[in-house]
Design a protein around this motif. Sequence first.
Motif, PDB file in Angstrom:
ATOM      1  N   PHE A  61       0.855  -1.170   0.000  1.00 17.85           N
ATOM      2  CA  PHE A  61       0.000   0.000   0.000  1.00 17.85           C
ATOM      3  C   PHE A  61       0.904   1.237   0.000  1.00 17.85           C
ATOM      4  O   PHE A  61       2.132   1.118  -0.010  1.00 17.85           O
ATOM      5  N   LEU A  62       0.304   2.416   0.053  1.00 15.85           N
ATOM      6  CA  LEU A  62       1.099   3.639  -0.042  1.00 15.85           C
ATOM      7  C   LEU A  62       2.228   3.754   0.985  1.00 15.85           C
ATOM      8  O   LEU A  62       3.321   4.182   0.633  1.00 15.85           O
ATOM      9  N   PRO A  63       2.003   3.404   2.253  1.00 21.67           N
ATOM     10  CA  PRO A  63       3.107   3.576   3.216  1.00 21.67           C
ATOM     11  C   PRO A  63       4.355   2.777   2.818  1.00 21.67           C
ATOM     12  O   PRO A  63       5.468   3.287   2.935  1.00 21.67           O
ATOM     13  N   ILE A 105      -2.613  24.700  -2.466  1.00 15.71           N
ATOM     14  CA  ILE A 105      -1.578  24.357  -1.489  1.00 15.71           C
ATOM     15  C   ILE A 105      -1.503  22.854  -1.233  1.00 15.71           C
ATOM     16  O   ILE A 105      -0.757  22.394  -0.392  1.00 15.71           O
ATOM     17  N   ILE A 108       0.020  16.452  -1.335  1.00 15.32           N
ATOM     18  CA  ILE A 108       0.225  15.019  -1.059  1.00 15.32           C
ATOM     19  C   ILE A 108       0.381  14.234  -2.354  1.00 15.32           C
ATOM     20  O   ILE A 108       1.334  13.485  -2.528  1.00 15.32           O
TER      21      ILE A 108
ATOM     22  N   LYS B 211      -2.570  24.143  10.471  1.00 17.48           N
ATOM     23  CA  LYS B 211      -2.394  25.423   9.794  1.00 17.48           C
ATOM     24  C   LYS B 211      -3.752  26.047   9.464  1.00 17.48           C
ATOM     25  O   LYS B 211      -4.668  25.361   9.033  1.00 17.48           O
ATOM     26  N   ALA B 240      -2.027  10.563   6.184  1.00 17.88           N
ATOM     27  CA  ALA B 240      -1.539  11.394   5.083  1.00 17.88           C
ATOM     28  C   ALA B 240      -1.328  12.827   5.545  1.00 17.88           C
ATOM     29  O   ALA B 240      -0.268  13.411   5.343  1.00 17.88           O
ATOM     30  N   THR B 241      -2.339  13.410   6.196  1.00 18.64           N
ATOM     31  CA  THR B 241      -2.165  14.772   6.707  1.00 18.64           C
ATOM     32  C   THR B 241      -2.433  14.833   8.214  1.00 18.64           C
ATOM     33  O   THR B 241      -2.548  15.904   8.786  1.00 18.64           O
ATOM     34  N   PHE B 282      -7.890   7.766   5.301  1.00 16.49           N
ATOM     35  CA  PHE B 282      -7.191   7.882   4.010  1.00 16.49           C
ATOM     36  C   PHE B 282      -6.999   6.470   3.437  1.00 16.49           C
ATOM     37  O   PHE B 282      -6.514   5.596   4.140  1.00 16.49           O
ATOM     38  N   MET B 284      -5.114   3.880   1.817  1.00 19.96           N
ATOM     39  CA  MET B 284      -3.678   3.676   1.589  1.00 19.96           C
ATOM     40  C   MET B 284      -3.384   2.974   0.276  1.00 19.96           C
ATOM     41  O   MET B 284      -2.241   2.823  -0.109  1.00 19.96           O
ATOM     42  N   ARG B 285      -4.411   2.522  -0.381  1.00 21.63           N
ATOM     43  CA  ARG B 285      -4.213   1.864  -1.659  1.00 21.63           C
ATOM     44  C   ARG B 285      -4.367   2.903  -2.770  1.00 21.63           C
ATOM     45  O   ARG B 285      -3.541   3.014  -3.658  1.00 21.63           O
TER      46      ARG B 285
END
Lengths: 216, 488
Positions: A61-63, A105, A108, B211, B240-241, B282, B284-285
Amino acid sequence: MKKEELFARIEKAIIEGRKSEAEDLAREAVKAKIDLTEVIEKGYVPGIQKVGDLWEKGDYFLPELITSAECMKAAMAVLQPELDKANIKTKTKGKVVIGTVEGDIHDIGKNLVASMLSANGFDVVDLGADVKLEKFIEKAEETKADFICLSALLTTTMLGQKKAIELLRQKNLYGKFKVLVGGAPANQKWAEEIGADGYAENAMLAVKLAKRLMGA
Amino acid sequence: MIKTIRPKLELLSRRFIEKIIDEAYEILDKQGIFVENKEALKLFSQAGMKVEKKTHRVHLKRRLVEKCLTTAPAVIKLYDRTGEREYTVGGDEVHFDPGSAAVTILDHKTGEERKPETKDLVDYCRLTECLDNIHFQSTGLISSDVPHPIADIYRLYFGLVFSRKPVVTGTFRVESFRPMKDLLAAVRGGDKELAAKPLAIFDACPSPPLKWSNLTTQSLIDAARAGLPSELISMGMTGATSLVTISGTLVQHVAENLCGVAIVQLAKKGAPVIFGGSPSSFDMRRGTTPMGAIETMMIDVGYAQIGKYLNLPTHAYMGLSDAKTNDAQAGLETGLGAVLGALAGVNVISGPGMLDFESCQSLEKLVIDDEICGMAYRLISGIAQREDPIATDKFEGFTPETQFLSMPHTKKWYRLEHSYPVIADRDTYDAWVALGKKPIADRASEHVEKILRSNPPALVEKDVRNELTRILTAYAKANGIASLPALP
């Protein structure tokens, strides 16, 4: 350690996302005076390619993807000065100027694409977020880039992608760089409509697209 | 008579809530938070906070935020366009409004998403006006046939012209607040009248992590000074954030919202502010932000509970779906969200009508969701005793022939105890076949058309309309936009 054993360990470190090990092995390679291009081609590159395969299989996965990409980056930071010293030019897959367009802005998605391109052998200049459109073109000219990658998350800011291409036309530079667009509101149709060279839905597909456009 | 229990959902223990708040305060103090707005930085500086001018980082002290919390109202009143109908935003009151700022609309005829235009905006405002379980409207569609500089004010204009309901809205540009406020004041007959009876809520989103941008901070300040409620929309995306854990995301959410509360109160003591959000789990895939994920709803219920603990009105984006069409997923995710949000007592629940990660409105979904919201309302009204005795007297002289259908008791209570949906399919199989085996979206589409056909537009009075049009066209002109689409 034998060369082959070192390559295998490098590959494994990249696949498993162990950063300090990926760096240490790079240092070891330098110390052992092994041909660094071979180290990259036979150790690091197969590693990141396997990571891509694992992603496609649905195991990663992304991580995992990003961790491995960061390992690549860290290892390259060790190897690059040595390559420069020996005046060895590594094969770059292509030069990329990337950023999120002005007024936006969100970074990601752009960061993911930049990391994956970089990990896969592209030379990436990341301009960050909220980047003036002129800046993309200036930087692309300056670095003799192959690609300008424009990211936008908002429907309002995605117009910046269109404007950037208009700006290229005005400056008679349209066609000189391959323009790729991405971000939540963008799609293939939009890319065609504004005269971009391509659109990719995610970071892995962006790598594939860029490779294809480079004829690789 | 035994008191009816208002069913309630809570996910956090008191100790857990306090720990989350403590950590949020610690981060605000030690790490600080970025506020990219000069006026707000000045306000913080004047309040004795340490401000790093170059980086826009503010170190917020707990004592200041706690003081701000004491002046923020626990309950807010909103009023409809006529000024007569009052809505309480606070306690465990629940008000649904359509998810806002959709960039596409699902075209039922083609089954495709497309860009909305003025006509869609009008239909959407008129439809929302007619749906009983959707208490507020929202500036729900971004009309693609007007240039961006006026996109935010344009959608508010139509909301005010075609609907009486209070509006959940927001600015896209700093300059837009003034004309948007002017539109609202024109309806009320003045700025003071507007502050006395707020007609709109302004959404303002921090940019995670930690922020507040110039645009949204200015919106907080401007709305506070105009006496209009702001809705704080923190939106961490897990891993992610914001931190990947739900509890970690809650800490950041609370920190960002507390800073928002402080900005509002420093701009104007006592100004109304709502503890809201649009966080998400989020993916993750795919790198997407599913609003229909159960974990997203868990974060929502969690921070709403914390908002209540802080004695503030609450808001969440729930009752929406990531599906691209009105399918089973759309109903499942919307139903879950609406019910969980209502059980949690979230005061303003934005979501109905929305598909595709908060980006696509569907009129068909809006009427389906109205029915879902009705079910959620029914659920939280609870099981009531109704009569004393409950049953024994009704069974006096009971025989196997006793008729329940004709009992006066039945006639007295059946409409209050039960609801009778118009869209959900409750036909027998044969009746369903005879009606053409229509899928729910087709039935909903027929219902949309019927509503729009049979309800004349709830138009604002002519002189007010003229004033609204004047403000809109003057603002368009000031932005170099010479002509607008023909106003219906």
